[in-house]
Design a protein around this motif. Structure first.
Motif, short mmCIF file in Angstrom:
data_model
loop_
_atom_site.label_atom_id
_atom_site.label_comp_id
_atom_site.label_asym_id
_atom_site.label_seq_id
_atom_site.Cartn_x
_atom_site.Cartn_y
_atom_site.Cartn_z
N GLU A 51 1.79 -22.68 14.37
CA GLU A 51 3.03 -22.41 15.11
C GLU A 51 4.05 -23.53 14.94
OE1 GLU A 51 2.76 -23.46 19.59
OE2 GLU A 51 0.72 -22.85 19.03
N LEU A 52 3.57 -24.74 14.60
CA LEU A 52 4.47 -25.90 14.44
C LEU A 52 5.36 -25.77 13.21
CD1 LEU A 52 1.97 -28.79 15.29
CD2 LEU A 52 3.73 -27.82 16.76
N TYR A 53 5.04 -24.83 12.31
CA TYR A 53 5.80 -24.67 11.08
C TYR A 53 6.66 -23.41 11.07
CZ TYR A 53 2.39 -28.18 9.64
OH TYR A 53 1.61 -29.31 9.56
N LYS A 54 6.61 -22.65 12.16
CA LYS A 54 7.39 -21.42 12.24
C LYS A 54 8.82 -21.70 12.70
CE LYS A 54 3.38 -18.47 13.14
NZ LYS A 54 2.73 -17.54 14.11
N PRO A 55 9.77 -20.85 12.30
CA PRO A 55 11.17 -21.05 12.70
C PRO A 55 11.36 -21.15 14.22
CG PRO A 55 11.01 -19.35 11.01
CD PRO A 55 9.61 -19.69 11.41
N GLU A 56 10.52 -20.44 14.95
CA GLU A 56 10.62 -20.48 16.41
C GLU A 56 10.42 -21.88 16.96
OE1 GLU A 56 9.75 -16.44 15.06
OE2 GLU A 56 8.75 -18.38 14.70
N HIS A 57 9.58 -22.65 16.27
CA HIS A 57 9.34 -24.03 16.72
C HIS A 57 10.60 -24.86 16.61
CE1 HIS A 57 7.16 -27.81 17.39
NE2 HIS A 57 7.86 -28.30 16.37
N PHE A 58 11.31 -24.71 15.50
CA PHE A 58 12.56 -25.48 15.32
C PHE A 58 13.60 -25.04 16.35
CE2 PHE A 58 16.74 -26.30 13.48
CZ PHE A 58 16.62 -27.65 13.16
N ASN A 59 13.68 -23.75 16.58
CA ASN A 59 14.63 -23.25 17.58
C ASN A 59 14.33 -23.82 18.96
OD1 ASN A 59 15.85 -21.70 15.59
ND2 ASN A 59 14.67 -19.86 16.07
N LYS A 60 13.05 -23.90 19.28
CA LYS A 60 12.66 -24.45 20.58
C LYS A 60 13.03 -25.92 20.68
CE LYS A 60 8.73 -25.05 23.70
NZ LYS A 60 7.29 -24.81 23.94
N LEU A 61 12.83 -26.64 19.57
CA LEU A 61 13.16 -28.05 19.56
C LEU A 61 14.64 -28.26 19.85
CD1 LEU A 61 11.84 -30.89 17.46
CD2 LEU A 61 14.28 -30.48 17.27
N ILE A 62 15.49 -27.49 19.20
CA ILE A 62 16.94 -27.61 19.41
C ILE A 62 17.31 -27.23 20.84
CG2 ILE A 62 19.21 -26.72 18.74
CD1 ILE A 62 17.97 -28.67 16.73
N GLU A 63 16.68 -26.18 21.35
CA GLU A 63 16.97 -25.72 22.72
C GLU A 63 16.55 -26.74 23.77
OE1 GLU A 63 14.87 -22.06 22.97
OE2 GLU A 63 16.25 -20.97 21.63
N THR A 64 15.55 -27.55 23.46
CA THR A 64 15.04 -28.51 24.45
C THR A 64 15.44 -29.96 24.12
OG1 THR A 64 12.92 -28.63 23.24
CG2 THR A 64 13.07 -27.06 25.07
N ILE A 65 16.46 -30.12 23.28
CA ILE A 65 16.97 -31.46 22.97
C ILE A 65 17.40 -32.16 24.27
CG2 ILE A 65 19.03 -32.63 22.05
CD1 ILE A 65 17.02 -32.33 19.91
N ASN A 66 17.05 -33.42 24.38
CA ASN A 66 17.44 -34.22 25.54
C ASN A 66 18.91 -34.59 25.44
OD1 ASN A 66 17.99 -36.69 27.10
ND2 ASN A 66 15.81 -36.67 27.56
N LYS A 67 19.72 -34.07 26.35
CA LYS A 67 21.17 -34.31 26.31
C LYS A 67 21.59 -35.44 27.26
CE LYS A 67 22.04 -29.37 25.43
NZ LYS A 67 20.66 -28.90 25.73
N LYS A 68 20.71 -35.86 28.14
CA LYS A 68 21.07 -36.86 29.15
C LYS A 68 20.81 -38.30 28.70
CE LYS A 68 20.35 -33.86 33.16
NZ LYS A 68 19.63 -33.71 34.45
N GLY A 69 20.02 -38.47 27.66
CA GLY A 69 19.69 -39.82 27.20
C GLY A 69 18.42 -40.32 27.84
N ILE A 70 18.01 -41.53 27.44
CA ILE A 70 16.76 -42.11 27.95
C ILE A 70 17.00 -43.52 28.50
CG2 ILE A 70 15.20 -40.73 26.53
CD1 ILE A 70 15.11 -43.11 24.57
N ILE A 71 18.23 -43.77 28.96
CA ILE A 71 18.56 -45.10 29.49
C ILE A 71 17.71 -45.40 30.71
CG2 ILE A 71 20.34 -46.44 30.66
CD1 ILE A 71 22.39 -45.17 28.82
N GLN A 72 17.05 -46.55 30.69
CA GLN A 72 16.27 -47.03 31.82
C GLN A 72 16.90 -48.33 32.33
OE1 GLN A 72 12.13 -46.89 30.11
NE2 GLN A 72 13.21 -45.49 28.72
N TYR A 73 16.42 -48.84 33.44
CA TYR A 73 17.06 -49.98 34.09
C TYR A 73 17.14 -51.23 33.20
CZ TYR A 73 17.03 -47.49 38.54
OH TYR A 73 17.27 -46.58 39.53
N ASP A 74 16.14 -51.41 32.34
CA ASP A 74 16.14 -52.61 31.51
C ASP A 74 17.04 -52.50 30.29
OD1 ASP A 74 14.65 -50.78 30.14
OD2 ASP A 74 12.88 -52.05 29.88
N TYR A 75 17.77 -51.39 30.18
CA TYR A 75 18.68 -51.19 29.04
C TYR A 75 19.96 -52.02 29.17
CZ TYR A 75 22.28 -48.82 26.25
OH TYR A 75 23.31 -48.55 25.38
#
Length: 294
Positions: free
Chosen positions: A3-27
């Motif tokens: 399933e990791l090689y099917k087109p649906e996997h790539f679509n899911k990855l794009i749909e679940t992209i982190n848009k908020k960032g990963i900034i933590q306090y020590d940044y």
């Protein structure tokens, strides 16, 4: 794993992209580094602080430099530079330069006058004399904070590595597997007695996991808040890198995320469509390592 090689996997990855960032306090600020840089010149900063508001500023600064020459080493920091000496272009027509050395041990009166002139012409002296800088030690701390902001790009990369490692460590603990962070060929050989070929001697892999059959899994991770050519070049590099590791029966896993990919999807899709494993943070949260590493 198919399933990791099917087109649906790539679509899911794009749909679940982190848009908020990963900034933590020590940044934001590496306060330990800031304090470490200020501490060696703390005494000198306090001596220079007596200059604040002085009407006879240049005369007093001359006396301080003359009597306490170590105070000179603080001047570059107050101007947000790391250089211990500098060439200043003082004649743009004839290209004449004035050399200033902030680490001199023996000073002539002429040297001191030139350094006082430098402080005044740089604009720093006027700010101190007019009390626009009210505390030189506090001002220096602010300068160091500003200089430290240059390190945020590196801290962003480190934060992604720390985030991914939390998932790698948890997975390996649960599955009773071993992993190495920041591993090279030498480290892999020393820890597991497994030899690998590398494409360049300086190659360091973010994380390496070894399963119970001694199969290796190489993980590279990055996070992109913005688009640009860097994303395309990374995808191109990882296509070749994945091929290189597969020839040695090493599984390559690319963990990447960030809204930068939303405007630069083609290189990412090209990497994926060549039969390569691609994950994002949401997929790590979903336990996707279990689908890859048995």
């Amino acid at each position: 794993m198919d399933e990791l090689y099917k087109p649906e996997h790539f679509n899911k990855l794009i749909e679940t992209i982190n848009k908020k960032g990963i900034i933590q306090y020590d940044y934001f600020v590496n306060w330990q580094k800031v304090l470490k840089n200020v501490e060696p010149i703390e005494k000198e900063l306090n001596l220079l602080n007596t200059l604040v508001g002085k009407a006879d500023f240049e005369s007093v600064l001359f006396d301080i430099f003359k009597e306490y020459p170590k105070t000179i080493k603080a001047i570059p920091t107050l101007l947000a530079i790391r250089d211990k000496s500098i060439e200043v272009l003082i004649d743009k027509t004839n290209f004449i330069y004035q050399h200033f050395d902030f680490k001199q041990k023996e000073l002539t009166d002429d040297n001191v006058h030139k350094l006082v002139e430098f402080v005044m012409k740089s604009g720093l002296g006027e700010l101190i004399q007019n009390k626009q800088i009210k505390s030189i030690p506090d001002y220096c701390m602010g300068v160091e904070v500003g200089l430290d902001s240059n390190g945020r790009k590196n801290r962003g990369g480190t934060q992604m590595e720390n985030l991914v490692e939390s998932f790698v460590a948890k997975f390996c603990h649960e599955q009773n597997l071993q992993y190495l962070p920041q591993a090279n060929a030498k480290k892999i050989k020393e820890n597991w007695n497994i030899e690998i070929n590398v494409d360049k001697s300086s190659r360091i892999i973010d994380f390496v996991i070894k399963d119970n059959t001694d199969k290796l899994y190489f993980i590279e991770c990055n996070f992109y808040n913005g688009g640009g050519s860097k994303l395309k070049s990374t995808a191109t590099e990882y296509i070749e890198m994945s091929r290189f590791w597969k020839e040695q029966e090493i599984e390559f896993i690319w963990v990447t995320d960030g809204k930068g990919w939303l405007t630069t999807q083609n290189p990412l899709q090209d990497y994926f469509e060549r039969g390569n494993i691609l994950l994002n943070i949401e997929m790590l949260k979903g336990g996707y390592f279990r689908k890859i590493i048995k």
